[in-house]
Design an enzyme around this catalytic site. Structure first.
Site, short mmCIF file in Angstrom:
data_model
loop_
_atom_site.label_atom_id
_atom_site.label_comp_id
_atom_site.label_asym_id
_atom_site.label_seq_id
_atom_site.Cartn_x
_atom_site.Cartn_y
_atom_site.Cartn_z
N THR A 354 -24.16 -5.90 -5.52
CA THR A 354 -22.75 -5.52 -5.28
C THR A 354 -22.52 -4.03 -5.53
O THR A 354 -23.19 -3.44 -6.35
CB THR A 354 -21.84 -6.32 -6.22
N VAL A 355 -21.55 -3.44 -4.82
CA VAL A 355 -21.14 -2.06 -5.12
C VAL A 355 -19.68 -2.07 -5.57
O VAL A 355 -18.86 -2.86 -5.09
CB VAL A 355 -21.30 -1.11 -3.91
N MET A 435 -20.48 -4.23 -11.62
CA MET A 435 -21.16 -5.01 -10.59
C MET A 435 -22.23 -5.90 -11.21
O MET A 435 -22.64 -5.71 -12.33
CB MET A 435 -21.82 -4.06 -9.59
#
Length: 534
Positions: A354-355, A435
């Site tokens: 994830t970002v 994240m």
């Protein structure tokens, strides 16, 4: 205590960054610069968030892409707004058919793991409803990076290599050939510092920009997606793409130490953060001791147990959000925390990979934005000649027919990505996020408490060594975690293991407004993180 990020006694290992006109914080310096460029061209925090998110699909494809989902919390016009940009299962998905194939859970790779991509339509909606600039202006930096190339960052190169080594062993069908052709054309992952171009992604981004996303869902890009799906045993239909729409949602919150902590409501797992804090607010903490970590871990366990039992797409199943966040239920669950580690069970609230990015502008707008393919590049499915790597978010569904989160056509899965936001007395303090799959709520709790309980400035709050509950009695600790605290946790019944690196302990950013009206930002030492300030 009255937390003020402007005041702190000592500089941290990496000092916080201050600015007065605008700020962008994310996991990649080129993406942060893209957002700052948009601010300087007259864009607001929303435009900057779109530019940064789009740039991240190019410069950090190991975590997100054009086939991603996204969520955002946005402070604008004196209020906090939420948007759920998660995609739904294709209408041809069928839990019974999946089980008949012998699957006990949704596969991690392949067409059966991919929900409808949502990110481009979320960008378009945010630009149209909340931005100062056109979508085309905000996507311009990403298009330039894709067309002209950029030097691959260190963390990105490492994760790219790990993905290649995994996929070359596991992905053998013809549906996976485009992933290797698109992302490893030299027969290997790009190396750190190597120039990476993806003209196909530039072309797709340009079409998204020119059509405000419509080409992705009803036009030329949609045709390519559907053609490849039909050729390789996929599940997508034109109706799946046409019917997708992001949803405006009311953010949910609890009060902790006089501050309101906000998350996106289910189908996301942000409610875990709020439930854990609701339990922990009944304790007093003065230091990050073994006793403190024990209570944090036990609260997280209980919150996860409830989330995995109740969280689902609220359009399909009732999720007792109000009851799960009530003070009464917080008291009940807090009373389940004792001096020894335990294996959690779900309560009954109705009984009473994830970002992340955040932005701020000089008008007071602030955005907490998160975007993800789920595990690495996602499903391993790449649409030929587009640069689109599809997510594997369907892996978040259950195949248990009695579970609220059971796979169903048109349904959104349990979602791990969660943006966070802090307000006080109705005023914004700012966005934050961490994240990393199921580490995300654990990271949120630790970072919030580091600031509000232990008076750490934002950079110190991110730098502090973390623990991670990984199931049952098992707790991982990252390098730098105090050995004496780990030993005491072991005595309290936790099964402690020392991780060799910090890859699985989350990567976060924070932007807060100071008492002086300026901005203070911090970014994650566990990534190629950067703050672009103006």
């Amino acid at each position: 205590m009255n937390f003020d990020p402007y005041h702190y006694k000592y500089p941290s290992r990496r000092n916080v960054v201050y600015s007065s006109r605008g700020m962008v914080a994310t996991s990649h310096p080129l993406a942060a610069q893209a957002g700052l460029d948009i601010l300087k061209k007259g864009g607001n925090a929303v435009d900057a968030a779109i530019a940064t998110a789009a740039a991240l699909t190019v410069v950090e494809p190991t975590s997100n892409g054009l086939g991603s989902d996204n969520f955002a919390l946005i402070w604008k016009d004196g209020a906090l707004h939420g948007i759920n940009g998660s995609g739904a299962a294709p209408l041809s998905f069928d839990a019974d058919a999946f089980r008949e194939r012998g699957w006990q859970k949704v596969p991690e790779q392949g067409w059966a793991s991919a929900t409808v991509p949502a990110a481009p339509k979320t960008w378009a909606l945010l630009a149209r409803k909340m931005g100062n600039l056109s979508l085309a202006e905000s996507l311009a930096p990403a298009i330039t990076y894709a067309r002209n190339g950029h030097a691959v960052a260190v963390t990105v190169a490492h994760n790219w290599r790990l993905a290649y080594e995994k996929y070359v062993k596991l992905l053998h069908g013809k549906e996976f050939n485009p992933w290797f052709e698109t992302f490893c054309p030299k027969g290997r992952a790009p190396r750190a510092g190597e120039l990476w171009r993806c003209g196909e992604q530039a072309y797709t981004l340009d079409l998204i920009a020119k059509t405000e996303g419509e080409a992705f869902y009803t036009g030329e890009i949609a045709e390519k997606i559907l053609d490849f799906s039909n050729q390789t045993g996929g599940f997508y239909s034109s109706e799946d793409l046409e019917r997708h729409s992001p949803e405006w949602v009311d953010p949910i919150s609890v009060q902790y130490r006089g501050y309101d902590i906000w998350e996106i409501p289910p189908n996301g797992q942000g409610i875990i953060v709020l439930m854990a804090l609701n339990m922990l607010k009944g304790f007093s903490f003065s230091q990050r001791s073994a006793e403190t970590c024990h209570k944090q871990i036990e609260a997280i366990k209980l919150a996860f147990a409830d989330a995995h039992r109740y969280v689902a797409d609220q359009r399909f199943s009732h999720v007792p959000v109000t009851e799960m966040l009530s003070d009464h239920y917080g008291d009940v669950r807090r009373n389940s925390i004792h001096d020894q580690a335990s294996i959690p069970e779900a309560g009954n609230p109705e009984a009473s990979g994830t970002v992340y990015l955040c932005t701020a502008d000089e008008q007071g707008n602030m955005v907490s934005f998160i975007q993800s393919n789920y595990t690495g590049f996602g499903s391993g499915i790449v649409i030929p000649q587009t640069g689109i790597a599809l997510n594997n978010r369907a892996k978040g569904f259950s195949l248990d027919p009695a579970h609220p989160n059971v796979l169903a056509p048109g349904k959104r899965p349990y979602h791990t990505i969660i943006p966070g936001f802090i307000t006080k007395d109705g005023d914004p303090l700012g966005p934050f996020g961490v994240m990393g799959g199921y580490m995300q709520p654990q990271g949120h709790v630790q970072v919030v408490m580091n600031m509000l309980d232990f008076a750490m400035n934002p950079q110190e709050a991110l730098d502090a060594p973390r623990w991670q509950w990984v199931g049952d009695m098992d707790v991982a600790i990252e390098p730098g975690f105090p050995v004496s605290v780990a030993q005491k946790l072991q005595q309290m019944g936790h099964h402690i293991r020392m991780a060799l690196d910090s890859n699985t302990f989350g990567r976060g950013e924070i932007i807060l407004k100071t008492s002086e009206g300026t901005l203070i930002g911090a970014t994650e030492p566990r990534a190629d993180g950067s703050i672009a300030a103006w």
